[in-house]
Motif scaffolding. Sequence first.
Motif, short mmCIF file in Angstrom:
data_model
loop_
_atom_site.label_atom_id
_atom_site.label_comp_id
_atom_site.label_asym_id
_atom_site.label_seq_id
_atom_site.Cartn_x
_atom_site.Cartn_y
_atom_site.Cartn_z
N TRP A 254 69.65 37.12 66.75
CA TRP A 254 69.58 38.50 67.28
C TRP A 254 68.71 39.24 66.30
N TRP A 255 67.70 39.94 66.78
CA TRP A 255 66.78 40.57 65.84
C TRP A 255 66.74 42.08 66.06
N SER A 256 66.83 42.81 64.96
CA SER A 256 66.61 44.26 65.03
C SER A 256 65.96 44.69 63.72
N PRO A 257 65.14 45.74 63.77
CA PRO A 257 64.44 46.14 62.55
C PRO A 257 65.34 46.90 61.58
N GLY A 258 66.51 47.31 62.00
CA GLY A 258 67.39 48.09 61.14
C GLY A 258 68.61 48.47 61.95
N ASP A 259 69.27 49.54 61.55
CA ASP A 259 70.49 49.91 62.25
C ASP A 259 70.27 50.76 63.48
N ASN A 260 69.04 51.23 63.64
CA ASN A 260 68.75 52.08 64.78
C ASN A 260 67.46 51.61 65.44
N GLY A 261 67.46 51.60 66.76
CA GLY A 261 66.22 51.25 67.46
C GLY A 261 66.37 50.06 68.37
N PRO A 262 65.20 49.53 68.80
CA PRO A 262 65.22 48.44 69.79
C PRO A 262 65.66 47.14 69.15
#
Length: 579
Positions: free
Chosen positions: A161-169
Amino acid sequence: MTSSDIRQKFLDFFAKRGHAVLPSASLVPKNDPSVLFNTAGMQPLVPYLMGRPHPSGNRLASAQKCVRTGDIDDVGDSRHLTFFEMLGNWSLGDYFKEDAIKWSFEFLTSKEEGLGLDPARLYVTVFEGDENAPRDLEAVEIWKQYVPENRIYFLPAENNWWSPGDNGPCGPDTEMFYDVTPDGLGDMTHEQYVAADDAGQLVEIWNDVFMEYEKQDGKVIGKLGMRNVDTGSGLERITMMVQGKSNVFEADMFAPAMNLIKESAQNYTERDARILSDHLRTALFLIADGVTPANKDQGYILRRVIRRAVMKTKILNVEANTGINILNHYINFYSAAYPEVAKKGIMDIFKAEDEKFDKTIQSGIKEFEKGTDAFTLFTTYGFPIEVTEELASAKGMTVDREAFNTQMKAHQDSSRAGAAAKFKGGLADTGEKTTQLHTAHHLLLAALQKVLGKDVHQRGSNITEERLRIDFNFDRKMTDEEKVEVERQVNEWIQTNHNVCRREMPLQEAQGIGAEMEFGAKYPDVVSIYFIEDEAGTAISKEFCGGPHVEKTEGLGTFKIQKEEAVAAGVRRIKATLS
Ligand code: SER
């Protein structure tokens, strides 16, 4: 095939499939104070992945310059770097899994249009599913057209599961791995696959993220208004694979730098040579993007990589102009793709910092000549023992390594066991305020682990009557939301009134229950552990510590973070108060 050919082939491949090719954005993000550097190709595209129309259309591709300082301690192994180029293609609400997977496979394996990698060495992972999103059977069905089903493995969100940080796409991903063993691993069970990955026999070469979800404050809150694709592939790793090398430093961008070092080093070690090659390239790209050495933020990272590189030139004992020759190699190598590296003045910035650092080193050398010992040279002038040994051997002298090691150990024990050691000696400040801040310090570490992840550990601490200070490993600035959440958590624990109790137990038992230890510290056979627990006896914090602490958290008052800042790459510092 050169790395420039690979970059161009990638961009041409996706241009032919309707993608607009974007130039790399600067390493320093515009209008995004939450990160120091772009760490992925998608970072400059976040607003568009969230729904804003992109002026170049809904199919994009780029080679993006990235810096990841979190990996700095791994540099020197076969594949970690502080600077790298990420090749990526994006669909903003246009194509989805079918085309993304097909094109990844085609680019990797096609002899005509792609890299011609061996499909029999390819393994694939997909998301196994959780409360946020289903098991990705759709991706499996698509992959089955290209790789045997028994080479597709399901893994949890932690991996896929990939996300750039705690907020966003964000979203589930499918990752491609390449077998780098000489004979090939063949078919593997799930367990064998995981073991092969752990053993470094597989290298991740591409990640396709199906970005159709959104995160807020670290939680997946639902789907975005559109289904995006975000892919990323590290150019240096791909090059190493295509060029049949076993480590990135043998790939074409690094090989000439490594040779320059080999040719001129009196004291060659592979790891130091790799670090020097990596850091000089990072310094060049940072300066080319307008960063100058400073004591904070991006400038601090630049200062650190330059100084570490300069130190490596001393340890390797290379000829005086080797660093400059390596920089010139990178400038020539990259100026066609990244003309900014050939800008005037870059070398002057590097040389000025080198000279400044050299002055510190020179005063250290004067001290050395006066007979100052290796230990003081290390603690006051930052001389690694290897440098002192070099200086000494030039004068036909030797350094007493044993004495140095003993002093270093004593130094580490006293600073690391810190407060605990001092309390035993009766020197501790056991004033009421200081004692309260000690307890708040434990609560803060527990809250940081809860909010930022359990990999966060203490790297240093200092407590006065006014405030506490903690250093901990974490590779980016904390967001405002994270700081607020940490404060809220500590205050909640204070208010729900937890008990603080000290228990003595054998070292092994304390390790077994996962009590928080100080990194690198040495402990006796029987240790003192402080527990902070609720009425039911559930511990929210367990730490090796000599005390003193309050007995109950009520009465600590209101906890507040006053400052959060970097102290070194990958290490943050918080100062906080109770009022
Ligand atoms: N953003 C994803 C990554 O960095 C894919 O590019 O792995």
